[in-house]
Design a protein around this motif. Sequence first.
Motif, PDB file in Angstrom:
ATOM      1  N   GLY A  36       0.795  -1.220   0.000  1.00  0.00           N
ATOM      2  CA  GLY A  36       0.000   0.000   0.000  1.00  0.00           C
ATOM      3  C   GLY A  36       0.827   1.269   0.000  1.00  0.00           C
ATOM      4  O   GLY A  36       1.949   1.302   0.491  1.00  0.00           O
ATOM      5  N   GLY A  37       0.257   2.342  -0.586  1.00  0.00           N
ATOM      6  CA  GLY A  37       0.925   3.639  -0.630  1.00  0.00           C
ATOM      7  C   GLY A  37       1.963   3.689  -1.723  1.00  0.00           C
ATOM      8  O   GLY A  37       2.478   2.656  -2.152  1.00  0.00           O
ATOM      9  N   PRO A  38       2.284   4.926  -2.184  1.00  0.00           N
ATOM     10  CA  PRO A  38       3.249   5.059  -3.279  1.00  0.00           C
ATOM     11  C   PRO A  38       4.649   4.560  -2.905  1.00  0.00           C
ATOM     12  O   PRO A  38       5.382   4.062  -3.749  1.00  0.00           O
ATOM     13  CB  PRO A  38       3.270   6.570  -3.574  1.00  0.00           C
ATOM     14  N   ASP A  39       5.008   4.694  -1.627  1.00  0.00           N
ATOM     15  CA  ASP A  39       6.313   4.230  -1.168  1.00  0.00           C
ATOM     16  C   ASP A  39       6.198   2.956  -0.348  1.00  0.00           C
ATOM     17  O   ASP A  39       7.085   2.615   0.415  1.00  0.00           O
ATOM     18  CB  ASP A  39       6.994   5.314  -0.320  1.00  0.00           C
ATOM     19  N   GLY A  40       5.095   2.252  -0.505  1.00  0.00           N
ATOM     20  CA  GLY A  40       4.878   1.051   0.293  1.00  0.00           C
ATOM     21  C   GLY A  40       5.908  -0.018  -0.006  1.00  0.00           C
ATOM     22  O   GLY A  40       6.311  -0.210  -1.143  1.00  0.00           O
ATOM     23  N   SER A  41       6.339  -0.690   1.045  1.00  0.00           N
ATOM     24  CA  SER A  41       7.246  -1.823   0.854  1.00  0.00           C
ATOM     25  C   SER A  41       6.455  -2.990   0.275  1.00  0.00           C
ATOM     26  O   SER A  41       5.228  -2.961   0.233  1.00  0.00           O
ATOM     27  CB  SER A  41       7.871  -2.214   2.187  1.00  0.00           C
ATOM     28  N   GLU A  42       7.197  -3.998  -0.153  1.00  0.00           N
ATOM     29  CA  GLU A  42       6.536  -5.148  -0.749  1.00  0.00           C
ATOM     30  C   GLU A  42       7.092  -6.439  -0.155  1.00  0.00           C
ATOM     31  O   GLU A  42       8.185  -6.446   0.417  1.00  0.00           O
ATOM     32  CB  GLU A  42       6.768  -5.162  -2.263  1.00  0.00           C
ATOM     33  N   ILE A  43       6.317  -7.494  -0.298  1.00  0.00           N
ATOM     34  CA  ILE A  43       6.825  -8.843  -0.043  1.00  0.00           C
ATOM     35  C   ILE A  43       7.045  -9.484  -1.398  1.00  0.00           C
ATOM     36  O   ILE A  43       6.193  -9.371  -2.288  1.00  0.00           O
ATOM     37  CB  ILE A  43       5.833  -9.654   0.818  1.00  0.00           C
ATOM     38  N   GLU A  44       8.219 -10.074  -1.579  1.00  0.00           N
ATOM     39  CA  GLU A  44       8.543 -10.766  -2.833  1.00  0.00           C
ATOM     40  C   GLU A  44       8.530 -12.262  -2.560  1.00  0.00           C
ATOM     41  O   GLU A  44       9.144 -12.713  -1.593  1.00  0.00           O
ATOM     42  CB  GLU A  44       9.952 -10.336  -3.308  1.00  0.00           C
ATOM     43  N   LEU A  45       7.814 -12.999  -3.379  1.00  0.00           N
ATOM     44  CA  LEU A  45       7.879 -14.461  -3.319  1.00  0.00           C
ATOM     45  C   LEU A  45       8.755 -14.921  -4.476  1.00  0.00           C
ATOM     46  O   LEU A  45       8.545 -14.494  -5.617  1.00  0.00           O
ATOM     47  CB  LEU A  45       6.483 -15.074  -3.431  1.00  0.00           C
ATOM     48  N   ILE A  46       9.739 -15.755  -4.178  1.00  0.00           N
ATOM     49  CA  ILE A  46      10.674 -16.243  -5.203  1.00  0.00           C
ATOM     50  C   ILE A  46      10.536 -17.743  -5.338  1.00  0.00           C
ATOM     51  O   ILE A  46      10.623 -18.465  -4.342  1.00  0.00           O
ATOM     52  CB  ILE A  46      12.143 -15.991  -4.799  1.00  0.00           C
ATOM     53  N   GLU A  47      10.371 -18.192  -6.569  1.00  0.00           N
ATOM     54  CA  GLU A  47      10.293 -19.634  -6.834  1.00  0.00           C
ATOM     55  C   GLU A  47      11.366 -19.990  -7.857  1.00  0.00           C
ATOM     56  O   GLU A  47      11.298 -19.522  -8.998  1.00  0.00           O
ATOM     57  CB  GLU A  47       8.900 -19.968  -7.390  1.00  0.00           C
ATOM     58  N   PRO A  48      12.360 -20.779  -7.475  1.00  0.00           N
ATOM     59  CA  PRO A  48      13.389 -21.175  -8.441  1.00  0.00           C
ATOM     60  C   PRO A  48      12.795 -22.044  -9.542  1.00  0.00           C
ATOM     61  O   PRO A  48      11.893 -22.841  -9.285  1.00  0.00           O
ATOM     62  CB  PRO A  48      14.396 -21.989  -7.617  1.00  0.00           C
ATOM     63  N   THR A  49      13.299 -21.886 -10.766  1.00  0.00           N
ATOM     64  CA  THR A  49      12.752 -22.658 -11.881  1.00  0.00           C
ATOM     65  C   THR A  49      13.749 -23.650 -12.470  1.00  0.00           C
ATOM     66  O   THR A  49      13.366 -24.528 -13.221  1.00  0.00           O
ATOM     67  CB  THR A  49      12.298 -21.723 -13.022  1.00  0.00           C
ATOM     68  N   THR A  50      15.022 -23.486 -12.148  1.00  0.00           N
ATOM     69  CA  THR A  50      16.028 -24.373 -12.724  1.00  0.00           C
ATOM     70  C   THR A  50      16.484 -25.354 -11.650  1.00  0.00           C
ATOM     71  O   THR A  50      16.911 -24.930 -10.581  1.00  0.00           O
ATOM     72  CB  THR A  50      17.239 -23.558 -13.228  1.00  0.00           C
ATOM     73  N   PRO A  51      16.389 -26.665 -11.933  1.00  0.00           N
ATOM     74  CA  PRO A  51      16.676 -27.657 -10.883  1.00  0.00           C
ATOM     75  C   PRO A  51      18.066 -27.539 -10.270  1.00  0.00           C
ATOM     76  O   PRO A  51      18.243 -27.813  -9.097  1.00  0.00           O
ATOM     77  CB  PRO A  51      16.512 -29.005 -11.604  1.00  0.00           C
ATOM     78  N   ASN A  52      19.062 -27.142 -11.051  1.00  0.00           N
ATOM     79  CA  ASN A  52      20.418 -27.114 -10.493  1.00  0.00           C
ATOM     80  C   ASN A  52      20.858 -25.704 -10.086  1.00  0.00           C
ATOM     81  O   ASN A  52      22.042 -25.444  -9.934  1.00  0.00           O
ATOM     82  CB  ASN A  52      21.418 -27.746 -11.458  1.00  0.00           C
ATOM     83  N   SER A  53      19.909 -24.791  -9.926  1.00  0.00           N
ATOM     84  CA  SER A  53      20.306 -23.437  -9.542  1.00  0.00           C
ATOM     85  C   SER A  53      20.671 -23.399  -8.058  1.00  0.00           C
ATOM     86  O   SER A  53      20.261 -24.250  -7.270  1.00  0.00           O
ATOM     87  CB  SER A  53      19.174 -22.450  -9.819  1.00  0.00           C
TER      88      SER A  53
END
Length: 144
Positions: free
Chosen positions: A49-66
Motif C-alpha cells: 500500500g501507498g506510493p512508497d509502500g514496501s513489498e513482499i517478494e515471493l521467489i520460486e526457483p525454476t532451474t533444478p540445479n540453480s
Amino acid sequence: MLKRIDHVAIIVRSIEQALIFYRDILGLVPGKIKYVPTEHVRVVFLHMGGPDGSEIELIEPTTPNSSLVRFLEKRGEGLHHICLEVDDIDAALHEMQEKDVLLVDQPHQAAEGCAIFLHPKGTNGVLLELIEKKACKSTNTLLV
Ligand code: CO
C-alpha cells in the motif's frame, strides 16, 4: 545512501501455493507473476500500500540445479533476503567496495531494478540486496 526497505523476499517451492496464504488469507494483492531469466526464478511482488509502500517478494526457483534450489533444499522455505533501496547503485557499489564489504555479485538486472547482493558473512547473517529502481547500464549474470 539508503532510502527505505523496498522489499522482503521469501523463497518458496510454489508461488501458487504460497499465494493461498499471502493473498487469500493475509489479503495482500499480488502483481503479475514474472519470470526473470537472468536469475532462473519466477517472482511475484505483493504490495503493502501507498506510493512508497514496501513489498513482499515471493521467489520460486525454476532451474533444478540453480543455487536457489540448493538453498531451498538445505534451509527450506523462508526468508531469503531483505532489499534496501538506494539512490545510485554505482555509488553504493563503490562505497561498499571502499569499505571492504563482501559482495555476492556485481550490479545485475533484477525484477525491479539494478541490484547487488551483500554476502550474509558481512551483514550478521542476512543476505542484503541494494537496488536502484532503473535498468542496469550493462547486464551481468547473477552469480548465486
Ligand atoms: Co529481491
